[in-house]
Design an enzyme around this catalytic site. Structure first.
Site, PDB file in Angstrom:
ATOM      1  N   LYS A   1      -6.495 -11.727  -2.302  1.00  0.00           N
ATOM      2  CA  LYS A   1      -5.446 -11.223  -2.181  1.00  0.00           C
ATOM      3  C   LYS A   1      -7.401  -9.990  -2.545  1.00  0.00           C
ATOM      4  CE  LYS A   1      -2.139  -8.998  -1.626  1.00  0.00           C
ATOM      5  NZ  LYS A   1      -0.336  -9.587  -1.074  1.00  0.00           N
TER       6      LYS A   1
HETATM    7  P1  NAD Z   1       2.959   0.668   1.717  1.00  0.00           P
HETATM    8  O1  NAD Z   1       1.779   1.600   0.882  1.00  0.00           O
HETATM    9  O2  NAD Z   1       2.630   1.030   3.354  1.00  0.00           O
HETATM   10  O3  NAD Z   1       3.750   1.177   0.845  1.00  0.00           O
HETATM   11  C1  NAD Z   1       4.423   1.882  -0.286  1.00  0.00           C
HETATM   12  C2  NAD Z   1       5.440   1.909  -1.083  1.00  0.00           C
HETATM   13  O4  NAD Z   1       5.381   2.245  -2.239  1.00  0.00           O
HETATM   14  C3  NAD Z   1       5.190   3.675  -0.455  1.00  0.00           C
HETATM   15  O5  NAD Z   1       5.991   4.314   0.398  1.00  0.00           O
HETATM   16  C4  NAD Z   1       4.911   4.091  -2.019  1.00  0.00           C
HETATM   17  O6  NAD Z   1       5.715   6.221  -2.092  1.00  0.00           O
HETATM   18  C5  NAD Z   1       6.156   3.720  -3.118  1.00  0.00           C
HETATM   19  N1  NAD Z   1       5.654   4.034  -3.458  1.00  0.00           N
HETATM   20  C6  NAD Z   1       4.871   4.076  -4.438  1.00  0.00           C
HETATM   21  N2  NAD Z   1       4.816   3.826  -5.865  1.00  0.00           N
HETATM   22  C7  NAD Z   1       6.177   3.754  -6.419  1.00  0.00           C
HETATM   23  C8  NAD Z   1       7.090   4.264  -7.135  1.00  0.00           C
HETATM   24  N3  NAD Z   1       7.217   4.159  -8.932  1.00  0.00           N
HETATM   25  N4  NAD Z   1       8.753   3.924  -6.605  1.00  0.00           N
HETATM   26  C9  NAD Z   1       9.046   4.341  -5.359  1.00  0.00           C
HETATM   27  N5  NAD Z   1       8.247   3.952  -4.157  1.00  0.00           N
HETATM   28  C10 NAD Z   1       6.797   3.863  -4.694  1.00  0.00           C
HETATM   29  O7  NAD Z   1       3.056  -0.990   1.270  1.00  0.00           O
HETATM   30  P2  NAD Z   1       3.298  -1.569   1.166  1.00  0.00           P
HETATM   31  O8  NAD Z   1       2.680  -2.941   3.009  1.00  0.00           O
HETATM   32  O9  NAD Z   1       5.025  -2.008   2.388  1.00  0.00           O
HETATM   33  O10 NAD Z   1       4.090  -2.774   0.379  1.00  0.00           O
HETATM   34  C11 NAD Z   1       4.750  -2.558  -0.745  1.00  0.00           C
HETATM   35  C12 NAD Z   1       5.072  -4.110  -1.156  1.00  0.00           C
HETATM   36  O11 NAD Z   1       5.706  -5.413  -0.270  1.00  0.00           O
HETATM   37  C13 NAD Z   1       3.245  -4.366  -2.156  1.00  0.00           C
HETATM   38  O12 NAD Z   1       4.020  -5.195  -2.905  1.00  0.00           O
HETATM   39  C14 NAD Z   1       3.195  -5.057  -0.717  1.00  0.00           C
HETATM   40  O13 NAD Z   1       2.363  -6.198  -1.393  1.00  0.00           O
HETATM   41  C15 NAD Z   1       4.427  -5.853  -0.475  1.00  0.00           C
HETATM   42  N6  NAD Z   1       3.736  -6.549   0.598  1.00  0.00           N
HETATM   43  C16 NAD Z   1       3.926  -5.900   1.898  1.00  0.00           C
HETATM   44  C17 NAD Z   1       3.343  -5.995   2.977  1.00  0.00           C
HETATM   45  C18 NAD Z   1       2.961  -6.040   4.495  1.00  0.00           C
HETATM   46  O14 NAD Z   1       2.996  -6.716   5.510  1.00  0.00           O
HETATM   47  N7  NAD Z   1       2.485  -4.590   4.312  1.00  0.00           N
HETATM   48  C19 NAD Z   1       3.979  -8.286   3.236  1.00  0.00           C
HETATM   49  C20 NAD Z   1       4.315  -8.781   2.008  1.00  0.00           C
HETATM   50  C21 NAD Z   1       4.349  -7.948   1.119  1.00  0.00           C
END
Ligand code: NAD
Length: 419
Positions: free
Chosen positions: A107
């Protein structure tokens, strides 16, 4: 006390110790499995738009290289520190092993508040971060991907920067790229799509009708929005979503395609509707069939876990549930069916793996093939988790992590300790 000490790393370490106790792993083997192989901290100086210079701290942690290169996302957020990055790298290891991918976990991240930098500054920071990482990454050493705060565009800048230094295009250095730059069809949707697919499988398992059931999604970024979209397409009513700007609630079901168009144009759900505004603090405890936390880690603590009123908890985010909350969920496992993060959101790394394979072979697949193979891997891992949980009468998270830890342990033990 280690360089990683902090709440998120402690959580990953505590979870690992639960698994190690269950698997009866001898004490002297544990650190070799848990502690990251490498960690790098870099300073990333950039020119600000006003002519001043600013320096951002960046990190990359590679957990283990026993099964192949490491693989993992890059997070741009103001909360990022090396302990959080290390915990996320460890979770990636168990996740990749559970899915049967030839990777260790990694990461990376940069401590930056994206609301305070311009697009030009973001490009400068992305390029500088990748340039600082060049001695430590490579298509057969460590392959980056997007995570919170990074997207396809950032991956394209990473790939371009690495390629410029190599003197040739090296698409396989990162995944989650735009399709126009060596990305794969189906990667953008992969994580959320996998979350929705597994939630649907569990609903079938529990004989819950899709049509008319309700879903709640915290976070409306890459994972949350595509999970919400597929759940909406399956016939569920997505009654509430939230992001960092607030929350929306509609008992008739939100118009998810319209909300996605709005978020794509405006960068958040803010301004979509004044009438539908809702208290974000209440979102996780709304009654619903499917709850998808898809934003931050540690949002479900023991208190929230007591109050959950969902039937299926589909963890889209990494580490949304604390170990204390797991103890509560263990007691409530007949009420709340947990799909643990390392399984539930693994569609992202599975399709990232497909992207890497396609880039290495320069042979690209149709989206239908990508999605079919993604579901095949998710279903296999889900079956393995369920069989193990039922046979050993352990919680789903324990079963899923144990399968991952066992695979890494077996590889380490058969390879032996060098020299
Ligand atoms: P992203 O940046 O695209 O979206 C994150 C979202 O969370 C945004 O809508 C943001 O506004 C919201 N957010 C931030 N703070 C918040 C709060 N206090 N309350 C509610 N919403 C809030 O990120 P992502 O890629 O969608 O990742 C989200 C989660 O999924 C993370 O934990 C990441 O590690 C995990 N993840 C992502 C992927 C991927 O392929 N992108 C894969 C596995 C896991």
């Amino acid at each position: 006390m280690t360089v990683y000490s902090g709440p998120v790393f402690e959580m990953a370490a505590n979870q690992f110790n639960v698994i190690a106790n269950y698997l009866e792993i001898p004490m002297d083997e544990r650190d070799r499995l848990l502690m990251p192989k490498r960690a790098v901290t870099v300073s990333c100086p950039i020119h600000r738009d006003d002519g001043t210079t600013a320096v951002f701290e960046g990190y990359r942690v590679q957990h283990h290289l026993t099964l192949g290169p490491t693989k993992g996302g890059t997070r741009f957020a103001p909360t990022v520190d090396i302990g959080e990055v290390a915990a996320l790298a460890i979770w990636m290891s168990w996740k990749c092993a559970l899915a049967g991918l030839p990777y260790g976990g990694a990461k990376g991240g940069v401590n930056v508040d994206l609301s305070k930098i311009s697009r030009r500054e973001l490009e400068a920071l992305s390029r500088r971060y990748m340039q600082e990482m060049i001695p430590f990454v490579g298509p057969h050493t460590d392959v980056m991907a997007p995570d919170m705060g990074t997207n396809e565009q950032v991956m394209a800048w990473f790939m371009d920067t690495y390629s410029m230094y190599q003197g040739q295009t090296v698409t396989e250095i990162v995944t989650g790229k735009p399709v126009s730059s060596g990305g794969t069809l189906g990667r953008r949707e992969a994580t959320g799509r996998g979350v929705a697919h597994l939630a649907k499988r569990v609903m079938k398992e529990l004989s819950i009708n899709l049509s008319g059931s309700t879903a709640v999604v915290q976070g409306f970024g890459n994972v949350g929005s595509y999970a919400a979209l597929d759940l909406h397409h399956f016939g569920l009513k997505v009654i509430a979503v939230s992001d960092h700007t607030g929350a929306l609630f509609d008992e008739r079901g939100l118009d998810i395609p319209a909300l996605m168009r709005h978020a794509a144009t405006h960068g958040s759900i803010a301004g979509f509707s004044n009438q539908l505004q809702f208290d974000p603090a209440q979102i996780l405890t709304l009654p619903c069939e499917v709850l998808v936390p898809a934003a931050l880690e540690r949002v479900i603590d023991a208190g929230v876990a007591e109050k959950l009123r969902c039937r299926v908890l589909a963890e889209g985010a990494n580490g949304p549930t604390t170990p204390d909350a797991d103890l509560v969920l263990e007691k409530r496992q007949d009420e709340v069916f947990l799909i643990p993060d390392i399984l539930c959101n693994s569609g992202g790394v599975v399709v990232s793996y497909f992207e890497w394979v396609q880039d290495l072979q320069q042979l690209f697949w149709e989206e239908e093939e990508v999605t079919r193979r993604e579901y095949q891997i998710l279903d296999r891992a889900f079956d393995q988790m369920l069989v193990r949980a039922r046979a050993d009468k352990v919680p789903h998270r324990t079963a899923a992590m144990a399968i991952g830890v066992e695979k890494v342990r077996a590889a380490k033990n058969t390879r032996g300790l060098f020299p």
